[in-house]
Structure formats: C-alpha cells, structure tokens
Scaffold this motif. Sequence first.
Motif, PDB file in Angstrom:
ATOM      1  N   ARG A  49       0.848  -1.202   0.000  1.00 11.40           N
ATOM      2  CA  ARG A  49       0.000   0.000   0.000  1.00 11.40           C
ATOM      3  C   ARG A  49       0.887   1.257   0.000  1.00 11.40           C
ATOM      4  O   ARG A  49       0.536   2.267  -0.615  1.00 11.40           O
ATOM      5  N   ARG A 121      -7.750 -11.151 -16.984  1.00 11.11           N
ATOM      6  CA  ARG A 121      -7.434 -12.161 -18.005  1.00 11.11           C
ATOM      7  C   ARG A 121      -8.149 -11.871 -19.319  1.00 11.11           C
ATOM      8  O   ARG A 121      -7.944 -12.572 -20.301  1.00 11.11           O
ATOM      9  N   ALA A 146      -0.289  -6.400  -6.855  1.00 11.44           N
ATOM     10  CA  ALA A 146      -0.664  -7.620  -6.135  1.00 11.44           C
ATOM     11  C   ALA A 146      -1.836  -8.330  -6.805  1.00 11.44           C
ATOM     12  O   ALA A 146      -2.722  -8.837  -6.126  1.00 11.44           O
TER      13      ALA A 146
HETATM   14  C1  LIG Z   1      -4.394  -8.712  -3.082  1.00 10.53           C
HETATM   15  S1  LIG Z   1      -5.664  -7.706  -3.684  1.00 10.53           S
HETATM   16  C2  LIG Z   1      -4.747  -6.279  -4.190  1.00 10.53           C
HETATM   17  C3  LIG Z   1      -5.522  -4.985  -4.039  1.00 10.53           C
HETATM   18  C4  LIG Z   1      -4.767  -3.729  -4.472  1.00 10.53           C
HETATM   19  N1  LIG Z   1      -4.405  -3.791  -5.878  1.00 10.53           N
HETATM   20  C5  LIG Z   1      -3.504  -3.547  -3.659  1.00 10.53           C
HETATM   21  O1  LIG Z   1      -2.416  -3.849  -4.178  1.00 10.53           O
HETATM   22  O2  LIG Z   1      -3.581  -3.110  -2.518  1.00 10.53           O
HETATM   23  C6  LIG Z   1      -5.973  -8.495  -5.258  1.00 10.53           C
HETATM   24  C7  LIG Z   1      -7.246  -8.024  -5.933  1.00 10.53           C
HETATM   25  O3  LIG Z   1      -7.246  -8.557  -7.266  1.00 10.53           O
HETATM   26  C8  LIG Z   1      -8.549  -9.011  -7.561  1.00 10.53           C
HETATM   27  N2  LIG Z   1      -8.442 -10.048  -8.601  1.00 10.53           N
HETATM   28  C9  LIG Z   1      -7.913 -11.297  -8.502  1.00 10.53           C
HETATM   29  N3  LIG Z   1      -7.980 -11.924  -9.685  1.00 10.53           N
HETATM   30  C10 LIG Z   1      -8.559 -11.055 -10.549  1.00 10.53           C
HETATM   31  C11 LIG Z   1      -8.889 -11.105 -11.929  1.00 10.53           C
HETATM   32  N4  LIG Z   1      -8.650 -12.210 -12.657  1.00 10.53           N
HETATM   33  N5  LIG Z   1      -9.437 -10.021 -12.505  1.00 10.53           N
HETATM   34  C12 LIG Z   1      -9.706  -8.895 -11.780  1.00 10.53           C
HETATM   35  N6  LIG Z   1      -9.424  -8.776 -10.472  1.00 10.53           N
HETATM   36  C13 LIG Z   1      -8.854  -9.843  -9.863  1.00 10.53           C
HETATM   37  C14 LIG Z   1      -9.075  -9.557  -6.241  1.00 10.53           C
HETATM   38  O4  LIG Z   1     -10.501  -9.601  -6.237  1.00 10.53           O
HETATM   39  C15 LIG Z   1      -8.515  -8.540  -5.254  1.00 10.53           C
HETATM   40  O5  LIG Z   1      -9.414  -7.481  -5.059  1.00 10.53           O
END
Ligand SMILES: C[S@@+](CC[C@H](N)C(=O)[O-])C[C@H]1O[C@@H](n2cnc3c(N)ncnc32)[C@H](O)[C@@H]1O
Length: 255
Positions: A49, A121, A146
């Motif tokens: 963050r 994707r 992430a």
């Molecule tokens: C670990 S969190 C990271 C949140 C923020 N980007 C950060 O770094 O603080 C990962 C996020 O990616 C989303 N996510 C995972 N796979 C995804 C996909 N195939 N397409 C879109 N979002 C996805 C999850 O729902 C989650 O909200």
Amino acid sequence: MSFDPNIPNVARMYDYYLGGKDNFPADRAAAEKVLEIVPHIPVGVRENRGFLGRAVRFLRAQGITQFLDIGAGLPTRENVHQVAGDAAKVVYVDNDPQVLAHARALLEDSPQVRIIDGDVREPARVLADAGEHLDLSQPVAVLMLAILHFVQDDPRPIVATLTSALAPGSFMALSHVCSDVQPEAAPGVERVYQGASAQFTARRSPEIIALFDGLDLVEPGVVNLPEWRSDNPDFMPFRDSPPYFLCGVARKPAR
Ligand SMILES: C[S@@+](CC[C@H](N)C(=O)[O-])C[C@H]1O[C@@H](n2cnc3c(N)ncnc32)[C@H](O)[C@@H]1O
C-alpha cells in the motif's frame, strides 16, 4: 464470480493481512494458514500500500491524470483517487462482487471515478470498458498491484495487450509477490489458495522482471517494495533481503 462467505476470498484475505474488518471466518482461517508458512506477509502488504501511494504521487508529478487500477481490492486507506486528487480520472476494475459493491457504495457520487466489473485475463475487454471513461489516446497509468500472482497462466500476454493499446508516455506500475526469498514455501501457499476465490502462483524474480520488457523502467528499477523511492529510508524492513515482493514503474516509450 459470486459472493460466498464460506470460500476464502483473496480480497478479504488481503484485508485481513492489512488488519481490516471486511473478512469472514473462512478468510481468516485460510489467511492464518498462509501466515504460518510466511509470517512476514502483513509487513509486505502494508509496504504494498505504501508503494501504491508513492507510485501514484510520482505518476501525478509526471503529469498523469488518468489511472486504470486493475485488481483494485476492497477500499482501504489512501485509495488511488484519494492520492491522485480531484484533477485525475480513475477507473477501478475488479472481478469480485464484494469489492465492486463496497467500491460502488463509497464512490457512486464521485464524478471522476468509475468502477468496472472486469477480469484482468480479458484485457481487451477491460480496455474497451475503461475507454468509456478514460481517453486512451492520451497517457494513462495502468496499475496492477498484487494481482498478477493470481493469474496462473503466463501474464506477459496480458501486460502486452494492455501496454500496446496505450499512448506513448503512458505508465505501468506493478507489484508481484516473489518466491526467491523462500522458494520452499511456495507449494504450501499455493495449496492454501487452491481452495480460494483465486489461485496463487509463485514466481521468481526473472519472470517478474520480464513483465516490464519493452518499457522504460524508471529508477530504481524492479526492487523490493520499500526500496522503491522510499520517503523513509530509515524504515527498511528486510534490508538486503532477496526479492520477496517486487515492484516497479515503467514508461511506454515513443516508437
Ligand atoms: C491482493 S488484492 C490487491 C488490491 C490492491 N491492488 C492492492 O495492491 O492493494 C488483489 C485483488 O485482485 C482481484 N483479482 C484477482 N484476480 C482477478 C482477476 N482475474 N481479474 C480482476 N481482479 C482480480 C481480487 O478480487 C482482489 O481485489
């Protein structure tokens, strides 16, 4: 994806690592299993963050006023639009219904912000939907923090589709858990996430660095999170550690 409190959810597990309250017993149980294997995760996610804030401020200083945040996560402190300010347009993309519902509840009235139900994707679709709010003929910063460790296939084609569609002068900021530090831990963590809403894929540093191919990395390159333009060099957890959570920012050159 549908809402199910009984299936560990990667957005809510991340919220738990961050010390948030938007999580259920199944999320906490899975997160605790991961923490048994990799106890330093809470430091890593807080640093992630921190990187987000520093990267967005850097990008604003470069004149960027359009942000496409893919895998935005549950709203927390210092979300992209708050750091970027009112002069910037922000599109948040996620495929998790709870993330989308929270984001809409918080941001519905914000004219500069859009929330899109999208899957990284399917990058061409994400771009088409984002293009309804952002002017893609002008520079944009694509943020993928992430998220790509939740993509099992080679993520390079995703990055290539996104960056090839962007105007020169656009940027990509990316962070990705790196298994160099503790390679023996990767299979155990992958196993926990096999039962979750998205599966975790461990990658080593060369695979993560390769995601920036064709772009101009800004200084200091691809480094552990706290080493990226830190505003508090005295606070450097895991100083001199092998890569454990890599990040970088790169610019699309004019060709
Ligand atoms: C670990 S969190 C990271 C949140 C923020 N980007 C950060 O770094 O603080 C990962 C996020 O990616 C989303 N996510 C995972 N796979 C995804 C996909 N195939 N397409 C879109 N979002 C996805 C999850 O729902 C989650 O909200």
